[in-house]
Enzyme design. Structure first.
Site, PDB file in Angstrom:
ATOM      1  N   LEU A   1      -4.765  15.520 -48.432  1.00  0.00           N
ATOM      2  CA  LEU A   1      -5.612  14.779 -49.337  1.00  0.00           C
ATOM      3  C   LEU A   1      -5.031  13.606 -49.370  1.00  0.00           C
ATOM      4  CD1 LEU A   1      -6.874  17.856 -51.600  1.00  0.00           C
ATOM      5  CD2 LEU A   1      -8.216  16.646 -49.671  1.00  0.00           C
TER       6      LEU A   1
ATOM      7  N   CYS B   1      15.179   2.971 -30.305  1.00  0.00           N
ATOM      8  CA  CYS B   1      16.218   3.605 -29.542  1.00  0.00           C
ATOM      9  C   CYS B   1      16.123   4.494 -28.048  1.00  0.00           C
ATOM     10  CB  CYS B   1      15.760   5.357 -30.711  1.00  0.00           C
ATOM     11  SG  CYS B   1      16.967   6.069 -30.997  1.00  0.00           S
TER      12      CYS B   1
ATOM     13  N   MET C   1      14.670   1.379 -25.733  1.00  0.00           N
ATOM     14  CA  MET C   1      15.608   0.691 -25.154  1.00  0.00           C
ATOM     15  C   MET C   1      16.397   1.859 -24.808  1.00  0.00           C
ATOM     16  SD  MET C   1      18.925   0.900 -26.147  1.00  0.00           S
ATOM     17  CE  MET C   1      20.660  -0.248 -26.767  1.00  0.00           C
ATOM     18  N   GLN C   2      16.699   2.828 -24.702  1.00  0.00           N
ATOM     19  CA  GLN C   2      17.462   3.932 -23.622  1.00  0.00           C
ATOM     20  C   GLN C   2      16.303   3.456 -21.882  1.00  0.00           C
ATOM     21  OE1 GLN C   2      18.630   7.202 -25.483  1.00  0.00           O
ATOM     22  NE2 GLN C   2      20.032   6.427 -26.512  1.00  0.00           N
TER      23      GLN C   2
ATOM     24  N   HIS D   1      16.120   1.712 -35.506  1.00  0.00           N
ATOM     25  CA  HIS D   1      14.804   2.290 -36.038  1.00  0.00           C
ATOM     26  C   HIS D   1      14.589   1.034 -36.728  1.00  0.00           C
ATOM     27  CE1 HIS D   1      13.966   5.978 -33.982  1.00  0.00           C
ATOM     28  NE2 HIS D   1      15.516   6.670 -33.578  1.00  0.00           N
TER      29      HIS D   1
ATOM     30  N   GLU E   1      11.614  -0.467 -37.613  1.00  0.00           N
ATOM     31  CA  GLU E   1      10.170   0.216 -38.470  1.00  0.00           C
ATOM     32  C   GLU E   1      10.327   0.729 -39.319  1.00  0.00           C
ATOM     33  OE1 GLU E   1      11.949   2.172 -35.888  1.00  0.00           O
ATOM     34  OE2 GLU E   1      11.821   4.058 -35.770  1.00  0.00           O
TER      35      GLU E   1
HETATM   36  N1  GLN Z   1      17.409  11.264 -28.054  1.00  0.00           N
HETATM   37  C1  GLN Z   1      17.761  10.016 -27.856  1.00  0.00           C
HETATM   38  C2  GLN Z   1      18.796  10.522 -28.023  1.00  0.00           C
HETATM   39  O1  GLN Z   1      19.228  10.866 -29.272  1.00  0.00           O
HETATM   40  C3  GLN Z   1      16.926   8.866 -28.579  1.00  0.00           C
HETATM   41  C4  GLN Z   1      16.557   8.919 -30.262  1.00  0.00           C
HETATM   42  C5  GLN Z   1      15.574   8.952 -30.585  1.00  0.00           C
HETATM   43  O2  GLN Z   1      14.802   7.983 -29.857  1.00  0.00           O
HETATM   44  N2  GLN Z   1      15.707   8.456 -31.913  1.00  0.00           N
HETATM   45  O3  GLN Z   1      19.954   8.970 -28.037  1.00  0.00           O
END
Ligand code: GLN
Length: 535
Positions: A16, A383, A386-387, A509, A511
């Site tokens: 809600l 995260c 990016m990887q 992060h 965000e």
């Molecule tokens: N799985 C990746 C790591 O543990 C990225 C984690 C994520 O995106 N928060 O490094």
């Protein structure tokens, strides 16, 4: 001044918007010059949501101090522009963990350990913990779930005891409920609300305020009826009608005088008139965009919007700053192939590849990063995102076709993303990632330096894997630069391409730190790049 308490409970159904109502009330009290915080009590048994799949309860929100918490804390921060901490989120698991630990230590001196008083005492201690810091005039406690749930009972009982212990003017109870509209009868129905309040009363709680979620206006007659049957004053029956944006809710609640009722009940004499100029400016921009952009959000949890809550909200803040409406297009990373990527992304003005865990959907993320790089579409990888961008670069520019992360293949010949050293020995999953704020130092000749306008950042993390430093030199020689690092550990925090208008990957992060009053600079710049790309 004594700290005052507001408890927010929900009835009839979940979803809600208790979090938004709590955050809106907090915003109004803050706008009146009061120091406010909000805490969330979640009745589930997980010690924290860190081990939960995002498709269960949505994203896991990370606090400055590395707490893995409920996504409602994100709303609290975005509305109040004040950081929360681990202490702002308590679960049944945490409560039991503390009590059982104490029992093992022999702290209960031979007594039988019971829900009442031991569990309820621990809940009460946590409910009053933030007040004890002396930093707050008002502490709002939101209780997850709905009244009547078996697992909510100890929390309701703890509030009953606290209400009995506190002075009348130190505590207010707000009940959020649903008024369903029956189309056949063309009527809003109050009976579920009556039942829900009765259930609260059976547990010894009398709400002071009833907030009614509704799709239609609540007429004076219905207000009177609810007031009479639920034993509250008619002016304490508040309408919360569906809004276009959650950011309208504080203004709607002010019009309904929710803050006034709370101030009167709690005798908050220091409260001024609410000052919401900045908030209204933001709303005005949000409601009157001059243009719009299409952003692809590439991830594997796209079935549930809450899974990417903070990213979506950061888009909204950045969109308003750029006076443009952000049209988010969810692209399921599992469904992206080299053959269909153009079809999925060619109408997009920017691509964001989302965080994530595990192998599922990673190939699609790599293909999306490749598309954005080659076609010079603004790209932000967060995260895992990016990887994946680094893996794409290693495969297609460095030509290590088997490059990957050891999260997917632990014995890879080209582990461009690898487990952090201090993660290798860990066997316990809960609370053991690299969590919370870490410092990052930027290279001055980078785009990110221009965006942030400073050299030193503090951003929040939640990951186990990192860019493998063995490959940094070669990546840089071929055009992907490590432009932000943690100087203490040498971990790469940001990569960017020079030969591209906007291609940035961040290990942290951003965000999580975007708020209405402080839209995140990376998101603002990303949106600007999208607008430029559109032109
Ligand atoms: N799985 C990746 C790591 O543990 C990225 C984690 C994520 O995106 N928060 O490094």
């Amino acid at each position: 001044m004594k700290t005052k308490y507001v408890f927010v409970l929900g009835g009839v159904t979940s979803s809600l918007g208790k979090g938004i109502i709590s955050a809106s009330l907090a915003k109004l009290l803050q706008a009146r010059g009061l120091r406010v915080t909000i805490q969330k009590f979640d009745p589930y048994i997980n010690v924290d949501p860190g081990t939960l799949n995002p498709l269960e309860h949505g994203e896991c929100y990370v606090t400055e101090d590395g707490g893995e918490t409920d996504l409602d804390l994100g709303h609290y921060e975005r509305f109040l522009n004040v950081s929360t901490s681990r202490a702002n989120n308590v679960t049944t698991g945490k409560i039991y963990q503390t009590v059982i630990q104490k029992e093992r230590e022999g702290a209960f001196l031979g007594k039988t350990v019971q829900v009442v008083p031991h569990i309820t005492d621990e809940i009460k201690r946590r409910m009053m913990l933030l007040a004890k810091t002396g930093n707050y005039d008002v502490v709002i406690s939101e209780i997850g779930g709905t009244v009547g749930d078996i697992e909510s009972q100890p929390f309701v009982e703890a509030i009953r005891q606290l209400q009995w212990e506190l002075d009348d003017e130190d505590c207010a109870i707000l009940h959020l409920t649903l008024l369903p509209f029956l189309n056949a009868a063309k009527e809003l129905k109050t009976k579920p609300t009556q039942h829900s309040v009765r259930m609260l009363q059976q547990n010894g709680l009398q709400p002071d305020i009833i907030v009614c979620r509704t799709e239609h206006h609540v007429t004076p007659d219905i207000r009177k009826k609810i007031a009479l049957f639920c034993n509250v004053k008619p002016n304490a029956v508040i309408e919360s009608i569906d809004a276009k944006s959650i950011y309208e809710v504080p203004i709607m609640m002010m019009e309904e005088k929710l803050d006034e009722i709370v101030i009167n009940k709690l005798q908050l004499k220091a409260a001024k008139k609410p000052e919401l100029t900045e908030w209204k400016k933001f709303l005005d921009k949000l409601q009157n965009p001059k243009t719009n952009v299409n952003i692809a959000l590439v991830g594997k949890y796209v079935e549930l919007q809450d899974a990417y809550k903070s990213i979506l909200e950061a888009f909204i803040h950045a969109g308003a700053t750029n006076e443009c409406k952000v049209c988010v297009h969810y692209v399921h990373s599992e469904h992206i192939t080299s053959d269909n990527v153009a079809e999925k992304l060619s109408n997009m003005h920017a691509v964001l590849v989302a965080p994530g865990f595990g192998e599922r959907g990673t190939e699609g993320k790599i293909i999306a990063a490749n598309y954005a790089r080659v076609h010079k579409v603004p790209f932000l990888g967060i995260c895992m995102g990016m990887q994946m961008a680094v893996i794409e670069y290693a495969r297609n520019v460095l030509e290590y076709k088997e490059a990957t992360t050891t999260e997917i293949n632990p014995s890879s010949k080209y582990p461009v993303i690898d487990l952090m050293e201090d993660q290798k020995r860990l066997t316990i999953k809960g609370g053991t990632m690299r969590l919370g704020v870490y410092e990052c130092l930027l290279k001055k000749d980078s785009l990110v330096y221009k965006i942030y306008g400073k050299e030193q950042l503090h951003e929040r993390h939640r990951h186990r894997y990192e860019l493998n430093n063995v490959y940094v030199e070669e990546l840089e020689r071929k055009g992907l630069y490590a432009v932000g690092t943690n100087t203490e550990t040498g971990l790469v925090e940001i990569v960017e391409m020079k030969d591209h208008p906007f291609f940035i990957g961040v290990q942290f992060h951003p965000e999580l730190k975007s708020t209405v009053e402080n839209p995140h600079p990376l998101f603002v710049a990303f949106m600007k790049a999208a607008l430029e790309y559109k032109q």
